[in-house]
Design an enzyme around this catalytic site. Structure first.
Site, PDB file in Angstrom:
ATOM      1  N   LYS C  19       2.374  18.190 -14.193  1.00  0.00           N
ATOM      2  CA  LYS C  19       3.771  18.007 -14.601  1.00  0.00           C
ATOM      3  C   LYS C  19       4.130  18.989 -15.708  1.00  0.00           C
ATOM      4  O   LYS C  19       5.158  19.663 -15.657  1.00  0.00           O
ATOM      5  CB  LYS C  19       4.000  16.570 -15.106  1.00  0.00           C
ATOM      6  CG  LYS C  19       4.368  15.605 -14.024  1.00  0.00           C
ATOM      7  CD  LYS C  19       5.034  14.339 -14.580  1.00  0.00           C
ATOM      8  CE  LYS C  19       4.204  13.623 -15.623  1.00  0.00           C
ATOM      9  NZ  LYS C  19       4.710  12.269 -15.907  1.00  0.00           N
ATOM     10  N   LYS C  21       2.737  21.732 -16.482  1.00  0.00           N
ATOM     11  CA  LYS C  21       2.655  23.122 -16.007  1.00  0.00           C
ATOM     12  C   LYS C  21       3.904  23.500 -15.219  1.00  0.00           C
ATOM     13  O   LYS C  21       4.489  24.554 -15.442  1.00  0.00           O
ATOM     14  CB  LYS C  21       1.392  23.304 -15.166  1.00  0.00           C
ATOM     15  CG  LYS C  21       0.126  23.324 -16.015  1.00  0.00           C
ATOM     16  CD  LYS C  21      -1.150  23.389 -15.182  1.00  0.00           C
ATOM     17  CE  LYS C  21      -2.358  23.638 -16.105  1.00  0.00           C
ATOM     18  NZ  LYS C  21      -3.611  23.790 -15.334  1.00  0.00           N
ATOM     19  N   SER C  51      -0.742  -0.414  -3.111  1.00  0.00           N
ATOM     20  CA  SER C  51      -0.498   0.519  -2.010  1.00  0.00           C
ATOM     21  C   SER C  51      -1.782   1.210  -1.577  1.00  0.00           C
ATOM     22  O   SER C  51      -1.983   1.492  -0.390  1.00  0.00           O
ATOM     23  CB  SER C  51       0.512   1.590  -2.417  1.00  0.00           C
ATOM     24  OG  SER C  51       1.654   1.018  -3.002  1.00  0.00           O
ATOM     25  N   LYS C  55      -3.080   0.895   2.232  1.00  0.00           N
ATOM     26  CA  LYS C  55      -3.292   2.099   3.043  1.00  0.00           C
ATOM     27  C   LYS C  55      -4.757   2.209   3.474  1.00  0.00           C
ATOM     28  O   LYS C  55      -5.044   2.592   4.606  1.00  0.00           O
ATOM     29  CB  LYS C  55      -2.875   3.341   2.236  1.00  0.00           C
ATOM     30  CG  LYS C  55      -2.881   4.612   3.065  1.00  0.00           C
ATOM     31  CD  LYS C  55      -2.255   5.776   2.301  1.00  0.00           C
ATOM     32  CE  LYS C  55      -2.280   7.057   3.146  1.00  0.00           C
ATOM     33  NZ  LYS C  55      -1.638   8.189   2.444  1.00  0.00           N
ATOM     34  N   GLU C 139      -1.365  15.573  -4.148  1.00  0.00           N
ATOM     35  CA  GLU C 139      -0.336  15.957  -3.180  1.00  0.00           C
ATOM     36  C   GLU C 139       0.929  16.371  -3.923  1.00  0.00           C
ATOM     37  O   GLU C 139       1.457  15.605  -4.729  1.00  0.00           O
ATOM     38  CB  GLU C 139      -0.016  14.771  -2.260  1.00  0.00           C
ATOM     39  CG  GLU C 139       0.916  15.158  -1.116  1.00  0.00           C
ATOM     40  CD  GLU C 139       1.368  13.941  -0.309  1.00  0.00           C
ATOM     41  OE1 GLU C 139       0.896  13.782   0.824  1.00  0.00           O
ATOM     42  OE2 GLU C 139       2.192  13.145  -0.830  1.00  0.00           O
ATOM     43  N   ALA C 151      14.370   9.633   1.078  1.00  0.00           N
ATOM     44  CA  ALA C 151      12.975   9.245   1.248  1.00  0.00           C
ATOM     45  C   ALA C 151      12.629   7.971   0.480  1.00  0.00           C
ATOM     46  O   ALA C 151      11.852   7.142   0.952  1.00  0.00           O
ATOM     47  CB  ALA C 151      12.048  10.387   0.814  1.00  0.00           C
ATOM     48  N   THR C 152      13.207   7.800  -0.729  1.00  0.00           N
ATOM     49  CA  THR C 152      12.881   6.599  -1.509  1.00  0.00           C
ATOM     50  C   THR C 152      13.396   5.353  -0.781  1.00  0.00           C
ATOM     51  O   THR C 152      12.769   4.301  -0.815  1.00  0.00           O
ATOM     52  CB  THR C 152      13.503   6.629  -2.918  1.00  0.00           C
ATOM     53  OG1 THR C 152      14.920   6.769  -2.784  1.00  0.00           O
ATOM     54  CG2 THR C 152      12.959   7.770  -3.741  1.00  0.00           C
ATOM     55  N   GLU C 154      13.811   5.089   2.578  1.00  0.00           N
ATOM     56  CA  GLU C 154      12.954   4.855   3.738  1.00  0.00           C
ATOM     57  C   GLU C 154      11.660   4.168   3.307  1.00  0.00           C
ATOM     58  O   GLU C 154      11.184   3.243   3.945  1.00  0.00           O
ATOM     59  CB  GLU C 154      12.616   6.181   4.435  1.00  0.00           C
ATOM     60  CG  GLU C 154      11.992   5.949   5.811  1.00  0.00           C
ATOM     61  CD  GLU C 154      10.970   7.020   6.184  1.00  0.00           C
ATOM     62  OE1 GLU C 154      10.617   7.829   5.303  1.00  0.00           O
ATOM     63  OE2 GLU C 154      10.515   7.017   7.335  1.00  0.00           O
ATOM     64  N   HIS C 155      11.109   4.635   2.171  1.00  0.00           N
ATOM     65  CA  HIS C 155       9.846   4.107   1.691  1.00  0.00           C
ATOM     66  C   HIS C 155       9.937   2.602   1.415  1.00  0.00           C
ATOM     67  O   HIS C 155       9.066   1.825   1.807  1.00  0.00           O
ATOM     68  CB  HIS C 155       9.435   4.868   0.420  1.00  0.00           C
ATOM     69  CG  HIS C 155       8.117   4.433  -0.119  1.00  0.00           C
ATOM     70  ND1 HIS C 155       7.994   3.643  -1.217  1.00  0.00           N
ATOM     71  CD2 HIS C 155       6.872   4.650   0.328  1.00  0.00           C
ATOM     72  CE1 HIS C 155       6.718   3.407  -1.446  1.00  0.00           C
ATOM     73  NE2 HIS C 155       6.011   4.019  -0.526  1.00  0.00           N
TER      74      HIS C 155
END
Lengths: 211, 211, 211, 211
Positions: C19, C21, C51, C55, C139, C151-152, C154-155
């Protein structure tokens, strides 16, 4: 059962707000460049749950009276470079209008038997929660770096020996307390010189920046 | 003319990265709960432009050779609770693979005439800039709180008197240096006790948290 | 039993370092004032333990293989103002020498069936721990604000329906995805104008500061 | 001549304090786990000096009347996930007792001609300075992410064209405004579903943590 996260949240909030406020004071002094900042740095913390439980047990405080009877759930420390600055910080806290002072304890004029020195204020600080305003007790400790240094040591030892530090270690602690005290004394001796030096320093920097 | 903002940007970046890295070390120690963290806190700064110019003038360094000849444009300070921790921090820095050590200066074994004590390392730290990798010199100073306390005072005075502190003030400074030294000595005396106390403390907190 | 705090500590450290950097990259662009920064802002997080467990169960990963088989324990998000910036960020990440890229997945050219768009990179990042160097998978997701926004949502829904979102809600999600996509398109249309405006803006500010 | 650093210091202080206060609100919601936080994130800034001078010139405000006549020297932005959250945030701000609301402007019901949408509040915020209490005007803007996204673009363009954006670019801006509006609409459509999902999500995490 107690939900500690929820109970402690406004205390954390109060600590965060007061930290940013007192650090702002420091910035204002540094900007003015005509006077030395009495605040060297500011830290804050919420009492760890294990210490809350220990103290509640020791002092016989029921958990539903923590709010009114344990004054140091939220704690802020203001560190000063010189003993003389402590007084300036206390005055500055007294002048503020965003909280009310409930109590003051002067362990500098009246050093604790253990050797502990500091100026304590207990304030009532209003936090705006999602359920409305809530007034929180916060303890502000004002100390020199040497006083603080010594105090953290004492605190660890008190903890280890559950309040009963053996005689020989008490002796060593008192030697350290004296050494801390002497450092503060020596610092006060050269204080005038240092203050002048810092003001000169800051002015030069400022000139530089405006070129 | 020199664009200082652009020149100093990679130095600021290096300081920011090293601060977060060494603070991470502290966190890892606190988490492990079996050993005491040798790092009490970490600060960092870029040398103020006025001080860069002064030093360049004093040491006769042309501005286009600052990069290679002024080793403390970027500075990081690691503060320790005990003198004994300094050695642990130095070992830990030597083991890292994210930068290269260029030079070490031990002003603890070999105290400066003025009374200054600290362990200095100069490292070559790779910063990834938008123009590619750039290797930056950074000075890391490792000290106890008492050493640091005294050093900030000396620094202000040296500045005020442009390096020529009058005799009587030098005397007072040396008294303060001795007081700082004695505090460190007293702290070392009770070190074993305190370390044990801190480990016990941390374990209790951890148990608490897992309930 | 697994000590999650200890296991996740180097992941948190990697996220914190990356972060700082990538935010530094943003600062360098803003300082240069000749080109627009492709990085709008940077966030990072460690995958919540719940999570991770979900997963691991879903994908049949034993807990002692998490390190090598779960690539998103540590995640960093880089948000861009324009779709065109994503490519610039990816190139900039490829040029860095402080980590190694393991894998790239381009969900912009190849949008996921759900409507998900983003560019993913998996990197191997070296963290210096108190036990030595440790290489960690991280990632990095590069997206526009509109992509991230969608995306948030959908998540959250995937989570609620344990991966099986009902047909009618999928339809609404796709409408939102299209709206997000159209916003990005419209932004690209006025991109040239905005970039010029931002450079002018920054130059004016700079002139101001030097007065 | 004006000393901007000193003039702007209490404004910066006010922004810092309000940011920490409103972020605290967010934390409290996340902790309660029964209701969705209406605050997604909070940013703040002091108006750049060049913009202050431009605006003062444009609106004919003498520099010694800035304090009372320029309401956005200090600005705080509250970003929401859904249009519906804006109202909740405004109510929450109205309930606070640590400042006074001077003015409200609803550019959501009454969209600006340009397409600009947001809810603005001007508050009078008391800052404790080293010279005593000082009441500062602060503008709080409450927006969705899509509204904010669009507004930053418009702002850059207004700046470039000194307030006179050419017709064809205005057309494109309006297309982008519509796209942003449509994204908000689509989000509102799936709002109910997402809120439920987020509450479930948070509860699961909480259970995890207490194991």
């Amino acid at each position: 059962m107690m939900n500690w996260d929820v109970f402690l949240a406004p205390y954390q909030q109060a600590v965060d707000e007061i930290k940013i406020k007192l650090r702002g004071v420091r910035k204002q002094y540094n900007m003015s460049s005509t006077s030395h900042t009495p605040i060297e740095f500011v830290t804050g913390r919420i009492k760890p749950i294990s210490s809350i439980l220990d103290k509640a047990h020791r002092k016989n405080i029921p958990l539903d009276e923590l709010e009114t009877r344990m004054q140091d759930l939220a704690g802020v420390r203001v560190m000063c470079q010189f003993v003389e600055d402590i007084d300036a910080v206390v005055k500055l806290i007294r002048r503020r209008k965003d909280f009310e002072i409930i109590e003051e304890r002067d362990y500098i004029t009246n050093e604790k038997r253990s050797g502990y020195r500091a100026y304590h204020l207990v304030i009532k600080y209003p936090v705006q929660t999602i359920g409305g305003e809530k007034k929180i007790l916060v303890e502000i400790q004002v100390k020199t770096l040497a006083m603080n240094f010594w105090a953290t040591i004492e605190h660890s030892l008190l903890y280890k020996y559950s309040g009963e530090i053996p005689e020989d270690i008490i002796d060593r602690l008192q030697n350290a307390a004296e050494a801390a005290f002497r450092l503060d004394e020596e610092m006060s001796q050269i204080r005038g010189e240092v203050l002048e030096a810092q003001v000169i320093f800051r002015k030069k920097e400022e000139e530089q920046r405006s070129h």
